[in-house]
Write a protein that holds these residues in place. Structure first.
Motif, PDB file in Angstrom:
ATOM      1  N   PHE A   1      10.614  -9.709   0.464  1.00 58.92           N
ATOM      2  CA  PHE A   1      10.246 -10.848   1.307  1.00 58.92           C
ATOM      3  C   PHE A   1      11.194 -12.042   1.160  1.00 58.92           C
ATOM      4  CE2 PHE A   1       8.200 -11.776  -2.711  1.00 58.92           C
ATOM      5  CZ  PHE A   1       8.263 -13.152  -2.824  1.00 58.92           C
ATOM      6  N   ARG A   2      12.077 -12.061   0.170  1.00 56.82           N
ATOM      7  CA  ARG A   2      13.067 -13.139   0.023  1.00 56.82           C
ATOM      8  C   ARG A   2      14.400 -12.525  -0.406  1.00 56.82           C
ATOM      9  NH1 ARG A   2      10.199 -16.187   2.186  1.00 56.82           N
ATOM     10  NH2 ARG A   2       9.214 -18.128   1.466  1.00 56.82           N
ATOM     11  N   THR A   3      15.469 -13.052   0.151  1.00 60.01           N
ATOM     12  CA  THR A   3      16.817 -12.679  -0.289  1.00 60.01           C
ATOM     13  C   THR A   3      17.603 -13.963  -0.516  1.00 60.01           C
ATOM     14  OG1 THR A   3      16.740 -10.625   0.986  1.00 60.01           O
ATOM     15  CG2 THR A   3      18.900 -11.387   0.266  1.00 60.01           C
ATOM     16  N   PHE A   4      18.041 -14.164  -1.760  1.00 55.24           N
ATOM     17  CA  PHE A   4      18.786 -15.378  -2.124  1.00 55.24           C
ATOM     18  C   PHE A   4      20.274 -15.031  -2.194  1.00 55.24           C
ATOM     19  CE2 PHE A   4      14.657 -15.391  -4.296  1.00 55.24           C
ATOM     20  CZ  PHE A   4      14.074 -16.510  -3.743  1.00 55.24           C
TER      21      PHE A   4
ATOM     22  N   ARG B   1      17.081 -10.621  -4.934  1.00 57.79           N
ATOM     23  CA  ARG B   1      16.003 -10.243  -4.026  1.00 57.79           C
ATOM     24  C   ARG B   1      14.651 -10.381  -4.708  1.00 57.79           C
ATOM     25  NH1 ARG B   1      17.938  -7.543   0.591  1.00 57.79           N
ATOM     26  NH2 ARG B   1      20.159  -7.059   0.460  1.00 57.79           N
ATOM     27  N   ALA B   2      13.658 -10.808  -3.924  1.00 51.65           N
ATOM     28  CA  ALA B   2      12.281 -10.935  -4.403  1.00 51.65           C
ATOM     29  C   ALA B   2      11.429  -9.893  -3.684  1.00 51.65           C
ATOM     30  CB  ALA B   2      11.745 -12.339  -4.124  1.00 51.65           C
ATOM     31  N   PHE B   3      10.656  -9.131  -4.465  1.00 51.33           N
ATOM     32  CA  PHE B   3       9.828  -8.054  -3.928  1.00 51.33           C
ATOM     33  C   PHE B   3       8.354  -8.358  -4.177  1.00 51.33           C
ATOM     34  CE2 PHE B   3      13.885  -6.224  -5.276  1.00 51.33           C
ATOM     35  CZ  PHE B   3      14.314  -5.633  -4.094  1.00 51.33           C
TER      36      PHE B   3
ATOM     37  N   VAL C   1       5.232 -10.636  -8.190  1.00 54.64           N
ATOM     38  CA  VAL C   1       6.562 -10.757  -7.583  1.00 54.64           C
ATOM     39  C   VAL C   1       7.608 -10.278  -8.579  1.00 54.64           C
ATOM     40  CG1 VAL C   1       8.276 -12.331  -6.609  1.00 54.64           C
ATOM     41  CG2 VAL C   1       5.854 -12.666  -6.101  1.00 54.64           C
ATOM     42  N   ILE C   2       8.525  -9.451  -8.102  1.00 52.84           N
ATOM     43  CA  ILE C   2       9.637  -8.949  -8.914  1.00 52.84           C
ATOM     44  C   ILE C   2      10.926  -9.529  -8.359  1.00 52.84           C
ATOM     45  CG2 ILE C   2      10.977  -6.897  -9.513  1.00 52.84           C
ATOM     46  CD1 ILE C   2       8.351  -5.323  -9.416  1.00 52.84           C
ATOM     47  N   LEU C   3      11.780 -10.016  -9.245  1.00 53.81           N
ATOM     48  CA  LEU C   3      13.096 -10.539  -8.857  1.00 53.81           C
ATOM     49  C   LEU C   3      14.176  -9.648  -9.451  1.00 53.81           C
ATOM     50  CD1 LEU C   3      12.220 -14.239  -9.478  1.00 53.81           C
ATOM     51  CD2 LEU C   3      13.113 -13.420  -7.309  1.00 53.81           C
ATOM     52  N   SER C   4      15.231  -9.416  -8.678  1.00 53.47           N
ATOM     53  CA  SER C   4      16.336  -8.590  -9.166  1.00 53.47           C
ATOM     54  C   SER C   4      17.664  -9.197  -8.723  1.00 53.47           C
ATOM     55  CB  SER C   4      16.210  -7.163  -8.634  1.00 53.47           C
ATOM     56  OG  SER C   4      16.278  -7.145  -7.223  1.00 53.47           O
TER      57      SER C   4
END
Length: 892
Positions: free
Chosen positions: A447-450, A437-439, A426-429
């Motif tokens: 798959f996730r947007t915070f 965002r989590a990729f 998982v990559i977070l940016s």
């Protein structure tokens, strides 16, 4: 230091400017990247950047026909003769003026360069032993304006030169009695390219206004008559007499005539224009920027300023393809020796493409960040690197192949921070667009947007060791937001800072978050105690970056005053400090009013990173230097100069007085700003090209530093791209207790006598890696991991690693903190081989199943046509064959 970190690769940038070249076998592509060159191995899917650099950006590259030498020429005409085999610089030369193109003759004996309005022919280096590698043979005069392009005939007897004065000149490499040098016109714009037909003097010329002229010659190559021996001997003697009074030979001067009279052209080689074609449709104006021609297949490829390229078959000018790459100009085109692959370089986007035109598919498609890279992070096994840029893109790079294999474009503004979770999938940016965002690296999706309750620009990011808690700092609301990775819900908002949050870092061993702010404090938040502030560390200046040591027992803080301070965060006690402002050694920008020494007083480190063992710390900032300090002794161990490219700003410590006038610096004058886009001098009423184009120099800086978890390398995001420095112990001879009898020959003799213990001791005394590998294939985990990278004996090393970990696992666990980088290095090597072998096995199983299906079909046909055969016997034979194949796969 026993080991030295050396430059090992450049990622993130694949093409800047200059011409592309395929190698002799056509399987690799040489691309100029700033002041370096990268070689893309298209068959093995790898990229390598040579450890050599010119002083300025490379503008043209000439490749010898045998593929062993290359000439690299920079913006000011300084040239390097480079060995592509040894990957080293052989000779330096200075042409004194900017060079537009360089080309070797097909026989490899001569090479020609074009500068100003002349063409210079030199003897090619490497043919014989000589003190000066570049010996001038002839100087050709004729064009009135700058020369632009070169092409040779197949037998190296003649070459053609195009010019900005809209003419093309045909010159002889030797003096030919029936060849006079005159110009070929017929164009209304700058000549972009000229090409000879195969084994012929027939010529194609292409101009910038997208016009193609076909020139037919009345003489074959064999019809060229050599000069009478008397005249040539007399000329040589005259040249020798002139050179006796000169310090160095200037070569023979040859002058062409633009308009020769009838008497001079009688019984001479004549050219006639037989056709003229236009690429653009009526009313459609599009500048032609580059072209390439493959003589054997008669394939002409042309690129345009709008990003479109055409494929034509000559001499009939039949259109094969017309496609678009992007909306930026195509700066360079090259075709490989077989004519199957076409390489395109777009300097505006930093894009490099290799296209197979017959199957209409990409062989290579790589592009760096459009703007500068801001952040990077290593995956836990050190196999991948993720980068975030100001262009809003998140790219993932493979460290072994140096290729980008996925790009995420969901962010709508600049990316400020990126990181991997502990599982590596998982990559977070974080971005200025107000999202984190989590990729997913399995499915390559977001798959996730915070997000925060109120729109906020996130400047920093951190994730805890379990990968469940995500935190991001805001630069406008001065708050820290905490989310759950599992549910995506906002858990808490931490407030207390009175300035923008500049950096966040989780303790690797405890549930503690450290936050740095411009309010001159570092706060420690306890996750287990409802996110209460555990400690507040007060500093003397704005805090820019904070980092925990890998064992979690120490905290490093860099502040605006240039200091790096070390803290025992459990007791809130400062344990040491480093005054690093003078180590940055700032350069002076062209438009600075103050000296570099004065400017350095306001500079500081903007990025910090501990080494994998925690004994050293890397620091960088707005400078061309990266400093590595010993944490315990608090001293500078080494400074790495990440660039020697003077095409970048802030590289020189003192301004060049030759560039200073009574009106100020010459850098203020936008001279020749838009040559590439057609606006040479911005005059009133001029409508060609982009009038908003401005020439500027990017400033050298280091935006992010990270050590690899394996401890074998570290990476830096800089103005030039993503630079990787790796441990290189092979170049250091470091013996101990060396005796006169400890020699490689004696070690081999002892090994042959099967005295293994003595041979091992002698090999360790000599301390040569190859000998140690030969005597004892594996000794420690680190040696096993490094051997996995280069050796093909996979089963042998797997058995060693398995037995070592199974038998000594408990003892190794007690030293897990020190051995963690080595274990991760071993894991990375095994994982890479696993992926390669599993793909091969899957492909083999598919092929075998296919072969079995065909054999069964043939058996059934035979069953129907001939005598009846028992189907059980046929099935049993195929089952037996499948079992044997399965056994072979398991053993391999």
């Amino acid at each position: 230091m026993k080991f030295a970190y050396r430059f090992s690769g450049l990622l993130g940038t694949v093409y800047r400017r200059g011409n592309l070249n395929f190698t002799r076998d056509g399987s690799a592509l040489i691309s100029p990247v700033g002041n370096r060159i990268s070689v893309f191995d298209l068959k093995n899917n790898k990229c390598e950047t040579f450890p050599l650099a010119t002083r300025l950006n490379i503008v043209c590259v000439g490749l010898s026909p045998d593929g062993s030498l290359a000439i690299l020429i920079d913006e000011e005409g300084a040239a390097l003769l480079v060995s592509l085999i040894g990957k080293c610089v052989i000779h330096h030369f200075y042409f004194h003026k900017p060079v537009h193109s360089v080309s070797f003759s097909p026989d490899g004996k001569k090479f020609v360069i074009t500068k100003d309005n002349v063409a210079l022919m030199y003897h090619a280096p490497g043919r014989k032993r000589e003190f000066n590698a570049f010996v001038l043979d002839k100087t050709y005069y004729g064009p009135y304006d700058e020369t632009t392009c070169i092409d040779w005939t197949d037998d190296s007897k003649c070459f053609a030169v195009g010019s900005k004065d809209m003419s093309t000149w045909v010159f002889g490499a030797e003096r030919w009695a029936n060849l006079i040098y005159y110009s070929l016109g017929g164009h209304k714009d700058i000549i972009v390219a000229c090409f000879f037909e195969e084994n012929s003097l027939d010529l194609y010329t292409i101009s910038q206004d997208a016009a193609l002229c076909v020139w037919q010659c009345d003489t074959e190559l064999d019809g060229l008559k050599p000069m009478p021996p008397k005249d040539s001997a007399r000329e040589k003697n005259a040249a020798k007499n002139d050179e006796e009074f000169l310090e160095e030979p200037t070569g023979e001067e040859i002058h062409g005539k633009a308009n020769p009279n009838e008497q001079e052209t009688r019984n001479k080689v004549k050219y006639s224009r037989v056709a003229k074609y236009f690429f653009n449709k009526e009313g459609d104006f599009n500048n032609l920027t580059s072209a390439a021609y493959h003589k054997k297949t008669h394939l002409l490829v042309t690129g345009f300023a709008s990003g479109i390229f055409h494929l034509h078959e000559l001499p009939d000018f039949n259109l094969i393809h017309s496609l678009s790459i992007s909306d930026q100009r195509i700066a360079s085109i090259s075709i490989n020796c077989t004519g199957d692959w076409i390489a395109f370089g777009c300097s505006g986007l930093g894009q490099l493409l290799v296209w197979e035109w017959q199957s209409e598919s990409y062989v290579l498609k790589q592009q760096g960040h459009f703007n500068s890279m801001v952040s990077l992070a290593y995956s836990p096994d050190g196999q991948y690197i993720v980068t975030g840029g100001e262009d809003g893109k998140v790219k993932v790079w493979n460290t072994s192949s140096s290729f980008c294999f996925v790009t995420f474009t969901e962010h709508t503004s600049g990316v400020t921070a990126v990181t991997f979770t502990s599982n590596g999938y998982v990559i977070l940016s974080a971005s200025l667009d107000g999202t984190v965002r989590a990729f997913d690296l399995h499915r390559y999706r977001n798959f996730r947007t915070f997000t925060s309750p109120r729109p906020s620009q996130f400047s920093c990011l951190a994730v805890d060791s379990s990968g469940e808690i995500v935190s991001a700092g805001s630069q406008d609301s001065f708050e820290i937001f905490i989310w759950s990775m599992q549910s995506g819900r906002l858990l808490d908002v931490l407030s207390g800072h009175e300035g923008p949050i500049s950096s966040l870092s989780f303790n690797p061993m405890k549930c503690v978050l450290a936050s740095a702010s411009w309010d001159k404090t570092v706060k420690l938040w306890d996750m287990l105690d409802s996110w209460r502030t555990k400690e507040t560390l007060i500093l003397n200046s704005d805090v820019l970056v904070v980092a925990f040591r890998p064992d979690g027992k120490e905290l490093a803080v860099a502040a605006l005053n240039g200091q790096i301070t070390f803290w025992d965060h459990e007791n809130a006690v400062q344990t040491g400090s480093i005054e690093g402002r003078h180590d940055l050694q700032m350069g002076r920008k062209e438009l600075d009013k103050i000296t570099a020494k004065k400017a350095a007083k306001g500079k500081s480190f903007t990025t910090l990173c501990y080494s994998a063992d925690g004994q050293s710390i890397l620091a960088g900032g707005l400078s061309k230097f990266v400093c590595i300090y010993n944490v315990k002794e608090q001293i500078l161990m080494k400074k790495f100069e990440i660039s020697c490219n003077f095409s970048l700003d802030a590289m020189e410590e003192y301004l060049d007085r030759r560039k200073m006038t009574e009106f100020g610096s010459m850098a203020l004058i936008d001279e020749g700003a838009g040559d590439e886009d057609g606006v040479a001098i911005p005059l009133p009423g001029v409508k060609r090209g982009d009038m908003s184009y401005r020439h500027f120099k990017p400033e050298i800086r280091v935006t992010c530093l990270r050590f690899s978890p394996t401890g074998r390398s570290w990476a830096a995001t800089t103005t030039e791209g993503l630079l990787i420095y790796s441990l290189d112990s092979g170049l250091i001879f470091d013996p101990f207790e060396l005796d006169i009898d400890v020699t490689p020959s004696n070690i081999h003799k002892t090994l042959h006598q099967k005295e293994y213990t003595v041979a091992i001791i002698m090999a360790f005394k000599l301390n040569e890696k190859k000998l140690i590998q030969e005597v004892m294939e594996a000794k420690v985990l680190e040696f096993l991991a490094s051997a996995f990278e280069i050796s093909c004996h996979l089963e042998f090393y797997l058995i060693w690693a398995h037995k070592l970990l199974m038998l000594h696992g408990q003892k190794l666990k007690t030293r897990s903190v020190k051995l963690l980088p080595v274990i991760q290095f071993l894991q990375k090597s095994i994982q890479r081989h696993f992926e390669d072998v599993s793909k091969l096995c899957e492909w083999n199983i598919y092929n075998i199943k296919y072969a079995l299906a065909i054999s069964q079909q043939r058996g059934m046909k035979r069953l129907a046509e001939e005598t009846p055969v028992d189907e059980d016997d046929l099935d049993s034979d195929s089952d037996y064959l499948m079992q044997e194949v399965h056994k072979d796969n398991l053993s391999s």
